[in-house]
Design a protein around this motif. Sequence first.
Motif, PDB file in Angstrom:
ATOM      1  N   GLU A  46       0.841  -1.186   0.000  1.00  0.00           N
ATOM      2  CA  GLU A  46       0.000   0.000   0.000  1.00  0.00           C
ATOM      3  C   GLU A  46       0.879   1.240   0.000  1.00  0.00           C
ATOM      4  N   ASP A  47       0.329   2.340  -0.507  1.00  0.00           N
ATOM      5  CA  ASP A  47       1.046   3.611  -0.452  1.00  0.00           C
ATOM      6  C   ASP A  47       1.315   3.988   0.999  1.00  0.00           C
ATOM      7  N   VAL A  48       2.447   4.627   1.230  1.00  0.00           N
ATOM      8  CA  VAL A  48       2.754   5.182   2.552  1.00  0.00           C
ATOM      9  C   VAL A  48       2.514   6.681   2.470  1.00  0.00           C
ATOM     10  N   VAL A  49       1.584   7.172   3.296  1.00  0.00           N
ATOM     11  CA  VAL A  49       1.142   8.562   3.238  1.00  0.00           C
ATOM     12  C   VAL A  49       1.505   9.267   4.531  1.00  0.00           C
ATOM     13  N   ALA A  50       1.968  10.507   4.422  1.00  0.00           N
ATOM     14  CA  ALA A  50       2.268  11.309   5.614  1.00  0.00           C
ATOM     15  C   ALA A  50       0.964  11.682   6.306  1.00  0.00           C
ATOM     16  N   ILE A  51       0.836  11.292   7.562  1.00  0.00           N
ATOM     17  CA  ILE A  51      -0.414  11.545   8.281  1.00  0.00           C
ATOM     18  C   ILE A  51      -0.419  12.906   8.970  1.00  0.00           C
ATOM     19  N   ALA A  52       0.733  13.596   8.964  1.00  0.00           N
ATOM     20  CA  ALA A  52       0.850  14.936   9.544  1.00  0.00           C
ATOM     21  C   ALA A  52       1.956  15.653   8.791  1.00  0.00           C
ATOM     22  N   PRO A  53       1.951  16.981   8.812  1.00  0.00           N
ATOM     23  CA  PRO A  53       3.031  17.703   8.133  1.00  0.00           C
ATOM     24  C   PRO A  53       4.382  17.385   8.773  1.00  0.00           C
ATOM     25  N   ILE A  54       5.413  17.290   7.938  1.00  0.00           N
ATOM     26  CA  ILE A  54       6.761  16.986   8.407  1.00  0.00           C
ATOM     27  C   ILE A  54       7.698  18.091   7.922  1.00  0.00           C
ATOM     28  N   PRO A  55       8.329  18.855   8.841  1.00  0.00           N
ATOM     29  CA  PRO A  55       8.121  18.826  10.291  1.00  0.00           C
ATOM     30  C   PRO A  55       6.814  19.516  10.670  1.00  0.00           C
ATOM     31  N   ALA A  56       6.401  19.297  11.913  1.00  0.00           N
ATOM     32  CA  ALA A  56       5.146  19.898  12.364  1.00  0.00           C
ATOM     33  C   ALA A  56       5.272  21.398  12.531  1.00  0.00           C
ATOM     34  N   THR A  57       6.464  21.882  12.881  1.00  0.00           N
ATOM     35  CA  THR A  57       6.728  23.314  13.036  1.00  0.00           C
ATOM     36  C   THR A  57       8.007  23.658  12.286  1.00  0.00           C
ATOM     37  N   ALA A  58       8.215  24.939  12.031  1.00  0.00           N
ATOM     38  CA  ALA A  58       9.415  25.382  11.317  1.00  0.00           C
ATOM     39  C   ALA A  58      10.672  24.993  12.092  1.00  0.00           C
ATOM     40  N   ARG A  59      11.717  24.591  11.344  1.00  0.00           N
ATOM     41  CA  ARG A  59      12.978  24.155  11.953  1.00  0.00           C
ATOM     42  C   ARG A  59      14.152  24.878  11.313  1.00  0.00           C
ATOM     43  N   ALA A  60      15.216  25.040  12.107  1.00  0.00           N
ATOM     44  CA  ALA A  60      16.440  25.663  11.589  1.00  0.00           C
ATOM     45  C   ALA A  60      17.170  24.671  10.681  1.00  0.00           C
ATOM     46  N   LEU A  61      17.596  25.155   9.510  1.00  0.00           N
ATOM     47  CA  LEU A  61      18.374  24.329   8.597  1.00  0.00           C
ATOM     48  C   LEU A  61      19.871  24.467   8.838  1.00  0.00           C
ATOM     49  N   ARG A  62      20.258  25.397   9.689  1.00  0.00           N
ATOM     50  CA  ARG A  62      21.677  25.603   9.970  1.00  0.00           C
ATOM     51  C   ARG A  62      21.831  26.177  11.370  1.00  0.00           C
ATOM     52  N   ASP A  63      23.039  26.076  11.879  1.00  0.00           N
ATOM     53  CA  ASP A  63      23.363  26.739  13.139  1.00  0.00           C
ATOM     54  C   ASP A  63      23.392  28.243  12.896  1.00  0.00           C
ATOM     55  N   GLY A  64      22.813  29.000  13.814  1.00  0.00           N
ATOM     56  CA  GLY A  64      22.809  30.443  13.620  1.00  0.00           C
ATOM     57  C   GLY A  64      21.904  31.156  14.605  1.00  0.00           C
ATOM     58  N   TRP A  65      21.300  32.215  14.116  1.00  0.00           N
ATOM     59  CA  TRP A  65      20.422  33.047  14.940  1.00  0.00           C
ATOM     60  C   TRP A  65      19.043  33.115  14.290  1.00  0.00           C
ATOM     61  N   ASP A  90      20.408  25.854  16.982  1.00  0.00           N
ATOM     62  CA  ASP A  90      21.210  24.862  16.274  1.00  0.00           C
ATOM     63  C   ASP A  90      20.359  24.234  15.169  1.00  0.00           C
ATOM     64  N   ALA A  91      21.016  23.695  14.173  1.00  0.00           N
ATOM     65  CA  ALA A  91      20.301  23.050  13.079  1.00  0.00           C
ATOM     66  C   ALA A  91      19.372  21.969  13.621  1.00  0.00           C
ATOM     67  N   GLY A  92      18.132  21.992  13.164  1.00  0.00           N
ATOM     68  CA  GLY A  92      17.136  21.021  13.587  1.00  0.00           C
ATOM     69  C   GLY A  92      16.240  21.503  14.701  1.00  0.00           C
ATOM     70  N   GLN A  93      16.619  22.595  15.377  1.00  0.00           N
ATOM     71  CA  GLN A  93      15.780  23.103  16.461  1.00  0.00           C
ATOM     72  C   GLN A  93      14.602  23.912  15.914  1.00  0.00           C
ATOM     73  N   PRO A  94      13.504  24.002  16.679  1.00  0.00           N
ATOM     74  CA  PRO A  94      12.356  24.808  16.233  1.00  0.00           C
ATOM     75  C   PRO A  94      12.727  26.284  16.114  1.00  0.00           C
ATOM     76  N   VAL A  95      12.107  26.932  15.143  1.00  0.00           N
ATOM     77  CA  VAL A  95      12.228  28.384  14.991  1.00  0.00           C
ATOM     78  C   VAL A  95      10.922  28.968  15.519  1.00  0.00           C
ATOM     79  N   ALA A  96      10.989  29.556  16.697  1.00  0.00           N
ATOM     80  CA  ALA A  96       9.775  29.960  17.406  1.00  0.00           C
ATOM     81  C   ALA A  96       9.533  31.461  17.302  1.00  0.00           C
ATOM     82  N   GLY A  97       8.395  31.871  17.878  1.00  0.00           N
ATOM     83  CA  GLY A  97       8.060  33.286  17.948  1.00  0.00           C
ATOM     84  C   GLY A  97       7.822  33.880  16.572  1.00  0.00           C
ATOM     85  N   ASP A  98       8.256  35.152  16.424  1.00  0.00           N
ATOM     86  CA  ASP A  98       8.034  35.843  15.155  1.00  0.00           C
ATOM     87  C   ASP A  98       9.229  35.729  14.213  1.00  0.00           C
ATOM     88  N   ALA A  99      10.211  34.893  14.545  1.00  0.00           N
ATOM     89  CA  ALA A  99      11.371  34.701  13.668  1.00  0.00           C
ATOM     90  C   ALA A  99      10.945  33.996  12.386  1.00  0.00           C
TER      91      ALA A  99
END
Length: 370
Positions: A46-65, A90-99
Amino acid sequence: MEPDRAQRIVRLTPLDDVLARIDALAKPVPPRASDLSSAVGRTLAEDVVAIAPIPATARALRDGWAVRADLTSDAGTYAPAPLPSAVRVDAGQPVAGDADAVAPLDAVTVRDGVAQALAPVGPSDGVLAAGGDAARGVTLLEAGRPLQRLQIEVLVAARITAVRVRTPRLRLVRARSGDAFIDAAIACVADAIGCMGGVAVTAEPGGLASALADAAVDAVVVVGGTGSGRNDATVHTLASVGEVHVHGIALLPGETTALGAVGARPVLALPGRLDAALAAWHLLGQVMLARLAGSREAPRLRPATLTHKVSSTVGLSELVPVRCEGGFATPIASGYVPLSALAQANGWILIAPASEGYPAHTEVMIRPWP
């Protein structure tokens, strides 16, 4: 066996006709649920379907600010822009707030405890948006695809823990014991079945007829006893418990191969000669297994240039073993393939029945070995 009961090949059936018979005989086996650790090599049912958005929230693609991009629009080395809400990530961490961006480490400096931009960054720079890897409802993998290690790890990263797969079980049977060539063919076929996501059942319950009637498997592969020798009886035995659809194929090597069925179970009978068994398995057995698994994966072929001429008999499909080095392929046997050639070969070329072969320097398609 009495002389008048010897197995006879009345005609050689064209390879394409045999493949059409396999398509008609071999149907996908029922699917079953599998955890990912057991699904490597299996074919998706059977097809494998994403059951939720991946990632669920915005994430950093690199180390930075993590910053607001609009606050950096006029930033420069001699006119730093203050970033009162900047957060080190750090890369992979959530980007929160208004950033809405992640500025590189060297694009931000900290003076008197306040982060300042030294260069502008654009909106979404350095950020993987929610659903950026896969939106909810998107198909990650389609049914019919064999699962390799990379696909398994992608599913792990997507938080998917189980899939539905097809795992055909094929019983392997020796027509006679004590034959080193049959044993070698059985070992090669068993390995190929495992590599294609099936299960090779090699324990024989006692006698060819009972093995052919084994209802616990999805197909049977017999090695040996397909010729007209005094002790060859595989085809007659198959006829006594099921049906023989083909005995004799216009394939070199592999002319004495037989195909039949017991009930709904396909039966492929390979010659006892090692080169013929490998050739027939390559062209017929692998197709049968792929149909049972519901695989839609096309054969993996690659081009190469022949270093020497290769001749073939018109009217027969012929598999010719080759030795590939770089972009070149050297034919190393034709007709009978001796052990020395089997040891050196690392690919096949298939010559169509209408062809007399290929001249040197012809580009051909290399089929995987064995």
